[in-house]
Write an enzyme that holds these catalytic residues in place. Structure first.
Site, short mmCIF file in Angstrom:
data_model
loop_
_atom_site.label_atom_id
_atom_site.label_comp_id
_atom_site.label_asym_id
_atom_site.label_seq_id
_atom_site.Cartn_x
_atom_site.Cartn_y
_atom_site.Cartn_z
N HIS A 189 0.91 -1.25 0.16
CA HIS A 189 0.04 -0.19 0.19
C HIS A 189 0.96 1.28 -0.05
O HIS A 189 0.52 2.17 -0.76
CB HIS A 189 -0.92 -0.05 1.26
CG HIS A 189 -1.87 1.20 1.20
ND1 HIS A 189 -3.19 1.04 0.71
CD2 HIS A 189 -1.67 2.21 1.81
CE1 HIS A 189 -3.55 2.26 0.88
NE2 HIS A 189 -3.01 2.94 1.40
N ARG A 296 -4.71 -2.46 -13.01
CA ARG A 296 -4.44 -3.74 -12.25
C ARG A 296 -5.56 -3.93 -11.15
O ARG A 296 -5.49 -3.35 -10.04
CB ARG A 296 -3.03 -3.65 -11.59
CG ARG A 296 -1.90 -3.79 -12.45
CD ARG A 296 -0.69 -3.89 -11.43
NE ARG A 296 0.60 -3.92 -12.13
CZ ARG A 296 1.50 -3.48 -12.84
NH1 ARG A 296 1.28 -2.11 -12.58
NH2 ARG A 296 2.47 -4.01 -13.38
N ARG A 332 -7.90 -4.91 -16.64
CA ARG A 332 -7.15 -6.40 -16.60
C ARG A 332 -7.89 -7.03 -15.61
O ARG A 332 -8.05 -6.70 -14.37
CB ARG A 332 -5.73 -6.44 -16.40
CG ARG A 332 -5.06 -7.66 -16.32
CD ARG A 332 -3.58 -7.89 -16.00
NE ARG A 332 -3.19 -7.41 -14.76
CZ ARG A 332 -2.11 -7.27 -14.31
NH1 ARG A 332 -0.97 -7.56 -15.03
NH2 ARG A 332 -1.85 -7.11 -13.16
N ASN A 453 7.36 -7.43 -17.66
CA ASN A 453 7.87 -7.69 -16.47
C ASN A 453 7.85 -9.59 -15.95
O ASN A 453 8.79 -10.07 -15.83
CB ASN A 453 7.02 -7.21 -15.13
CG ASN A 453 6.94 -5.87 -15.07
OD1 ASN A 453 7.79 -5.15 -15.98
ND2 ASN A 453 5.83 -5.18 -14.70
N ASP A 454 6.68 -10.00 -16.53
CA ASP A 454 6.71 -11.47 -16.55
C ASP A 454 7.38 -12.25 -17.63
O ASP A 454 7.92 -13.17 -17.72
CB ASP A 454 5.38 -11.94 -16.39
CG ASP A 454 4.60 -11.74 -14.84
OD1 ASP A 454 5.52 -12.20 -14.01
OD2 ASP A 454 3.69 -11.33 -15.01
N ARG A 464 11.34 -12.25 -11.00
CA ARG A 464 11.57 -10.72 -11.27
C ARG A 464 11.79 -10.24 -9.76
O ARG A 464 12.12 -9.19 -9.58
CB ARG A 464 10.32 -10.43 -11.78
CG ARG A 464 8.82 -10.78 -10.96
CD ARG A 464 7.70 -10.57 -11.71
NE ARG A 464 7.08 -9.25 -11.41
CZ ARG A 464 5.91 -8.79 -11.75
NH1 ARG A 464 5.36 -9.41 -12.70
NH2 ARG A 464 5.35 -7.52 -11.72
N CYS A 501 2.84 -2.87 -21.66
CA CYS A 501 2.47 -2.35 -19.99
C CYS A 501 3.29 -2.79 -18.98
O CYS A 501 3.26 -2.45 -17.74
CB CYS A 501 1.04 -2.89 -19.60
SG CYS A 501 0.74 -4.44 -19.65
C1 PEP Z 1 3.69 -7.50 -16.54
O1 PEP Z 1 3.98 -8.61 -16.24
O2 PEP Z 1 4.58 -7.27 -17.15
C2 PEP Z 1 2.75 -6.94 -16.20
C3 PEP Z 1 2.51 -5.56 -16.29
O3 PEP Z 1 1.97 -7.47 -15.11
P1 PEP Z 1 2.21 -7.49 -13.53
O4 PEP Z 1 3.71 -6.70 -13.21
O5 PEP Z 1 1.12 -6.77 -12.79
O6 PEP Z 1 2.47 -8.86 -13.51
MG MG Z 2 2.31 -9.65 -15.26
#
Ligand code: PEP
Ligand code: MG
Length: 539
Positions: A189, A296, A332, A453-454, A464, A501
């Site tokens: 938070h 998100r 999402r 990111n993923d 990550r 994103c």
């Molecule tokens: C990602 O995986 O790049 C993404 C935007 O989703 P999150 O960071 O919420 O997993």
């Molecule tokens: Mg992700």
């Protein structure tokens, strides 16, 4: 002394340290006289009323700004304050001549211990909320301010073990220069708050914070994820210089806020914002967001002890839709699992949660969770330009199943005569499988959004969140770039747009590469938008 943690919100700040005394108040009296029982019980009831009144004002304020998730937390506080069992436990103690300020703390502690013993991680964490509320009632009984933040009268760096939502909501506006906390991650938070307030934050510094609490001055680097206590003159000068440079850089970027991002060749690149809550929407527009590339929704679910109802979700999505009007807003669907737990849902223990029951996998298996969300999105779509996007898709079957459920949600609403809007459906490309199968997915999607990111963590087999693997935590790797290229090529054949994103979208050195690979939209934390637009304009 240097503390290192996670850079949860960029920027630098130097200022006096402020350590809120958010601990439990100490009762002024432990005992009362026999003839005082009735009067003290009345005082106890009045104190509850006063605390509930204040909490209700906070809830109203949060609702007005569309912040349903935080409002939900304070509703739990109201429930606790009004809990009849708690009241009778206190009354019994007062009848035995314990002072109400001591009795409410003791009864609260017993209650908190019950929560703390619960197996469910989220419910056990509610023990702190119980202590928070009973502490407020006790402080009220003693006529004292209930939160240490009233003492925050000058701009300061806030140092705390952790900051609960009830703490951050009471912080006077404009006073915190930065946050440093022992606990927390980028998704906690306090990190979300810091990012939306545009102030630096370093979280997860661990036990080192204990020693830092004595500091008079703290220099915080939220970009690097470090803080220096009682910095020497040279360090202060260095931080001041960094801060000036950053302020100058931000001011120079102001002119880019509200331009349409276009390369010198005239290629239009939409620059949008990533949101974690509806309350960030107005600010994101101010920063120049041309839409929302990623909302998100999991934060709406995570920051409370029960599940948000369909109506609550509808309010939150509808609020963002209204703020953005014609501009596109991509919602999402729930992406819990991995490192994000969902209170209110029994999640099995998993040895490899990032390779586990996450995102669309969980949604498809739990229609009771997924259907209300889809219904809320369809209803909210009547108030703006909403699109829906599914996370963690690894095969086309998942997309088809999710679209079928969306269709079912639509038919159900139509049968009920409820107003719904049109929504395009898209897929997050964040598993290597989705990138490799992009052609098949593109044929069934209205848009793609690449979650770097993923995608990076799964492609490079590099967690990550593991700080030892920083070298591998970048989309600027030939394998990742090849998958992005493949995704863009598949999208182009079907003539659908491709966004990014993940964090890479806001990284100035990566933007040119992403665009050259065929990306048409970039979505990022709102404060990064003006800089990204400048990079695009200079391409
Ligand atoms: C990602 O995986 O790049 C993404 C935007 O989703 P999150 O960071 O919420 O997993
Ligand atoms: Mg992700």
């Amino acid at each position: 002394m240097k503390l290192t943690g996670v850079g949860a919100s960029e920027g630098v700040a130097v200022g006096p340290a402020f350590v809120p005394q958010t601990g439990r108040p100490k009762p002024e009296r432990n005992r009362i006289a026999e003839g005082e029982v009735d009067a003290e019980l009345q005082k106890f009831r009045n104190a509850i009323e006063a605390v509930v009144g204040r909490l209700s004002e906070t809830i109203d304020g949060l609702r007005r700004s569309g912040n349903e998730e935080e409002a939900g937390i304070f509703e739990f506080h109201v429930e606790m304050a009004e809990d009849p069992e708690l009241a009778s436990a206190v009354e019994e103690r007062v009848e035995k001549l314990e002072s109400p300020e001591a009795a409410v703390l003791a009864a609260g502690e017993e209650y908190a211990a019950e929560f703390a013993a619960m197996d469910d991680e989220y419910l056990s964490a509610r023990a702190d909320d119980v202590r928070d509320v009973t502490g407020q009632i006790s402080a009220e009984l003693m006529g004292r301010a209930s939160s240490g933040f009233e003492a925050l009268q000058k701009p300061s760096v806030v140092l705390a073990w952790s900051l609960a939502p009830s703490d951050t909501a009471r912080i006077p506006k404009g006073m915190p220069l930065a946050f440093v906390t022992a606990e927390g991650s980028r998704t906690s938070h306090v990190s979300i708050m810091a990012r939306s307030m545009g102030i630096p934050a370093v979280v997860g510094v661990g036990d080192g914070l204990e020693r830092a609490l004595q500091a008079e001055t703290v220099a915080v680097d939220g970009t690097e994820g470090s803080a220096i206590t009682d910095p020497d003159r040279e360090t202060v000068a260095e931080f001041e210089k960094m801060s000036e440079e950053l302020a100058e850089e931000r001011a120079a970027l102001d002119e880019y806020r509200h331009v349409e991002a276009r390369t010198t060749e005239g290629r239009r690149i939409e620059v949008a914002a990533n949101l974690g809550s509806a309350s960030e929407a107005e600010d994101a527009l101010e920063w120049g967001a041309e839409g929302v590339g990623l909302f998100r929704t999991e934060f709406l679910f995570m920051e409370r002890d029960d599940l948000p109802s369909e109506d609550e979700q509808y309010d939150a999505y509808g609020a963002v839709a209204r703020v953005f009007g014609e501009k596109p807003v991509i919602i999402r669907t729930l992406d819990v699992g991995g490192d994000k737990d969902l209170p209110g849902v029994d999640q099995p223990h998993e040895d490899n949660p990032f390779l586990g029951w996450r995102g669309i996998r969980m949604s498809l298996d739990t229609p009771d969770l997924f259907q209300p969300q889809l219904r809320a999105i369809l209803r909210a779509a009547a108030h703006g330009n909403l699109k829906v996007m599914f996370p963690m898709v690894a095969e086309v079957g998942e997309l088809l199943a999710a679209k079928k459920m969306l269709q079912e949600a639509r038919s159900g609403l139509e049968e009920e005569g409820v107003e719904v809007g049109e929504v395009e459906t898209g897929v997050m490309i964040e598993t290597p499988a989705a990138a490799v199968c992009a052609a098949e997915l593109a044929a069934q999607s209205a848009f793609f959004s690449i979650g770097t990111n993923d995608l990076v963590q799964y492609t490079l087999a590099a967690d990550r969140g593991n700080e030892r693997l920083r070298r591998l935590q970048t989309a600027d790797h030939p394998a990742v770039l090849a998958l992005i290229r493949q995704t863009c090529e598949a999208a182009e054949k079907e003539n659908i747009p491709v966004g990014v994103c993940g964090e890479a979208a806001g990284e100035p050195e990566l933007i040119p590469k992403l665009i050259s690979l065929g990306v048409t939209e970039l979505s990022m934390g709102a404060p990064s938008i003006p800089r990204a637009k400048k990079v695009v304009a200079e391409l």
